[in-house]
Scaffold this motif. Structure first.
Motif, PDB file in Angstrom:
ATOM      1  N   PHE A 232       0.894  -1.169   0.076  1.00 43.18           N
ATOM      2  CA  PHE A 232      -0.041  -0.024  -0.129  1.00 43.18           C
ATOM      3  C   PHE A 232       0.995   1.340  -0.179  1.00 43.18           C
ATOM      4  N   LYS A 233       0.252   2.314  -0.570  1.00 41.58           N
ATOM      5  CA  LYS A 233       1.228   3.470  -0.958  1.00 41.58           C
ATOM      6  C   LYS A 233       0.783   4.579  -0.452  1.00 41.58           C
ATOM      7  N   ILE A 234       1.472   5.289   0.264  1.00 40.83           N
ATOM      8  CA  ILE A 234       1.095   6.923   0.777  1.00 40.83           C
ATOM      9  C   ILE A 234       2.001   7.842  -0.246  1.00 40.83           C
ATOM     10  N   VAL A 235       1.422   8.719  -0.779  1.00 38.90           N
ATOM     11  CA  VAL A 235       2.101   9.581  -1.613  1.00 38.90           C
ATOM     12  C   VAL A 235       2.150  10.955  -1.414  1.00 38.90           C
ATOM     13  N   ASN A 236       3.212  11.917  -1.600  1.00 38.53           N
ATOM     14  CA  ASN A 236       3.232  13.071  -1.626  1.00 38.53           C
ATOM     15  C   ASN A 236       3.882  13.517  -2.874  1.00 38.53           C
ATOM     16  N   ILE A 237       3.236  14.740  -3.395  1.00 39.51           N
ATOM     17  CA  ILE A 237       3.952  15.349  -4.670  1.00 39.51           C
ATOM     18  C   ILE A 237       4.095  16.723  -4.439  1.00 39.51           C
ATOM     19  N   ALA A 238       5.379  16.861  -4.494  1.00 37.62           N
ATOM     20  CA  ALA A 238       5.597  18.380  -3.998  1.00 37.62           C
ATOM     21  C   ALA A 238       7.219  18.742  -4.354  1.00 37.62           C
TER      22      ALA A 238
ATOM     23  N   ASP B 228      14.116   1.357   2.524  1.00 39.05           N
ATOM     24  CA  ASP B 228      13.291   0.483   1.628  1.00 39.05           C
ATOM     25  C   ASP B 228      11.768   0.797   1.804  1.00 39.05           C
ATOM     26  N   ARG B 229      11.403   1.731   2.864  1.00 40.40           N
ATOM     27  CA  ARG B 229       9.974   1.816   3.250  1.00 40.40           C
ATOM     28  C   ARG B 229       9.622   3.359   2.648  1.00 40.40           C
ATOM     29  N   ILE B 230      10.817   4.457   2.674  1.00 43.22           N
ATOM     30  CA  ILE B 230      10.364   5.961   2.381  1.00 43.22           C
ATOM     31  C   ILE B 230      11.434   6.025   1.331  1.00 43.22           C
ATOM     32  N   LEU B 231      10.610   6.437   0.172  1.00 42.92           N
ATOM     33  CA  LEU B 231      11.392   6.480  -1.227  1.00 42.92           C
ATOM     34  C   LEU B 231      11.278   7.799  -1.904  1.00 42.92           C
ATOM     35  N   LEU B 232      12.636   8.324  -2.435  1.00 40.26           N
ATOM     36  CA  LEU B 232      12.493   9.828  -2.916  1.00 40.26           C
ATOM     37  C   LEU B 232      12.593   9.574  -4.431  1.00 40.26           C
ATOM     38  N   MET B 233      11.498   9.692  -5.191  1.00 44.86           N
ATOM     39  CA  MET B 233      11.273   9.264  -6.435  1.00 44.86           C
ATOM     40  C   MET B 233      11.653   9.976  -7.534  1.00 44.86           C
ATOM     41  N   GLY B 234      12.023  11.483  -7.239  1.00 48.62           N
ATOM     42  CA  GLY B 234      12.424  12.350  -8.162  1.00 48.62           C
ATOM     43  C   GLY B 234      11.341  13.019  -8.926  1.00 48.62           C
ATOM     44  N   PHE B 235      11.503  13.662 -10.088  1.00 45.67           N
ATOM     45  CA  PHE B 235      10.519  14.394 -10.705  1.00 45.67           C
ATOM     46  C   PHE B 235       9.598  13.015 -11.486  1.00 45.67           C
ATOM     47  N   THR B 236       8.200  13.532 -11.685  1.00 45.03           N
ATOM     48  CA  THR B 236       7.332  12.648 -12.779  1.00 45.03           C
ATOM     49  C   THR B 236       6.643  13.703 -13.520  1.00 45.03           C
TER      50      THR B 236
END
Length: 415
Positions: free
Chosen positions: A238-244, A295-303
């Motif tokens: 399951f995913k919690i997400v933040n985009i900013a 492995d649980r909190i991931l900085l994914m970069g630009f989308t």
């Protein structure tokens, strides 16, 4: 009808909310048969990021011959090399001497600011007089000041406000000199009208503004009912997400990390994803490392496809301290995600209806309690997410454009 949109900085190569709204408005005006031009003043090469109608002209009025006088920066040397220390010391003395001389010539820092502004505003005056538009839309109060300082136009000017109005003329968000704040407030006198994002934002307009104000929110992409997030699925992750933007002083991703870390042992199937880039990437990376949650909190970069990332998620968290509108939040709501933000955050407290479409937390502890409630209850996620989806129907692009055209009709009868 000739419509000029002015975004004096960042339109070229810019992918932020202001650039997006500027392109959105320009495209609609062009599709309605108007002659549309977007103007900027940037010492930069590149192109607009968001797609534009083929008939829209983008003009960069930047003139390298326009005089701009700047103070020289200087830095202290913190290393141990004596030759570099001497080099930095000499350069610092030279810079201080130059700066002192320049400020004496122009009459101080305030006069330096006004001199540079006046030189740029002359370029704007020449350009606008030649173009002779029927109406001007400035995309910020900074852009308004750039074109109107020491200038007068017999052309209606409307400002598009992409945040809470007082963020535009105060130093709440970042440093502005007293002279800049004074001139920004005075520039409101030149407006025929202003668009604000929410009705409550009218209370934050300065007393210098005497024109017409109208609440017009930002447009939000609409998602079909059948395509919103399905919360009843049993999944392995399951995913919690933040985009900013990764700017902790405003977006407060560090708080989100603390909160998730406090719940991580209770919910081993859950992960926290951050999408975005910014100056605090390394700071956040180190914070995650301290919790041993790489492995649980991931900085994914630009989308370039935020809606796709939201569709893959289960909860949207938005712990910002300040917001104008919160487009990522609105998009998350549109796609059916329950959201959590702080009750004190402007924009967020306008979009989220507490306990109906999400939660508004008083503090960090309450934020954690609301997040835990959503993580353990799929039915609650589904109920709040569906309510959020229907709330965002009020921000459909066609409804927003109708309001903009209604505002413009007050000043241009032919539009």
């Amino acid at each position: 009808m000739k419509i000029l949109l002015v975004q004096h900085l960042n339109f070229i190569n810019g992918s932020g909310g202001t650039e997006k709204i500027c392109s959105f408005l320009a495209n609609d005006f062009a599709l309605n048969g108007h002659e549309v031009e977007i103007a900027t003043n940037q010492d930069i090469s590149g192109k607009p990021v968001f797609p534009l109608h083929g008939n829209i002209k983008v003009t960069n009025i930047y003139n390298p011959e326009t005089i701009q006088k700047s103070l020289l920066p200087f830095h202290n040397y913190h290393g141990k090399n004596p030759f570099l220390w001497l080099k930095f010391k000499v350069e610092k003395k030279k810079a201080k001497f130059y700066n002192k001389k320049l400020l004496a010539e122009v009459g101080g820092e305030d006069e330096l600011f006004k001199f540079n502004l006046s030189q740029r505003s002359k370029d704007w005056k020449n350009y606008i007089e030649k173009l002779s538009p029927d109406i001007i839309i400035t995309m910020s109060i900074g852009s308004l000041l750039e074109i109107t300082y020491n200038n007068h136009y017999d052309i209606p000017i409307i400002n598009s406000t992409n945040g809470r109005p007082d963020y535009d003329y105060t130093d709440i968000l970042w440093y502005r000199s007293p002279i800049e704040m004074k001139l920004l407030k005075e520039s409101y006198k030149k407006l025929s009208a202003i668009q604000v994002l929410f009705e409550s934002y009218k209370a934050f307009l300065p007393e210098t503004f005497q024109g017409k104000s109208m609440a017009i929110p930002n447009p939000v992409p609409q998602i079909e009912d059948v395509n919103i997030v399905e919360h009843q699925e049993n999944k392995d992750e399951f995913k919690i997400v933040n985009i900013a933007s990764l700017v902790t002083s405003c977006k407060q991703q560090d708080i989100a990390i603390d909160i998730f870390a406090g719940l991580s042992n209770k919910f081993p199937k859950w992960k926290l994803y951050f999408w975005g880039v910014g100056p605090d990437f390394e700071l956040l990376k180190e914070k995650i490392k301290k919790y041993h949650l790489e492995d649980r909190i991931l900085l994914m970069g630009f989308t370039d496809n935020p809606l796709e990332k939201l569709k893959e998620s289960d909860i949207f968290i938005f712990p910002s301290k300040y917001e104008g509108f919160g487009l990522a939040l609105a998009e998350a709501m549109s796609i059916g995600l329950p959201s959590i933000g702080f009750k004190s955050c402007s924009g967020v407290n306008e979009l989220i209806k507490h306990n109906i479409s999400g939660f508004l937390a008083q503090d960090k502890a309450e934020f954690e309690n609301y997040l835990e409630s959503l993580m353990k209850n799929a039915y609650l996620r589904s109920k709040l997410g569906r309510n959020a989806h229907y709330e965002i129907e009020n921000f459909a692009p066609d409804k927003i454009l109708d309001k903009w055209n209604l505002l413009l009709k007050d000043f241009i009868s032919e539009i």
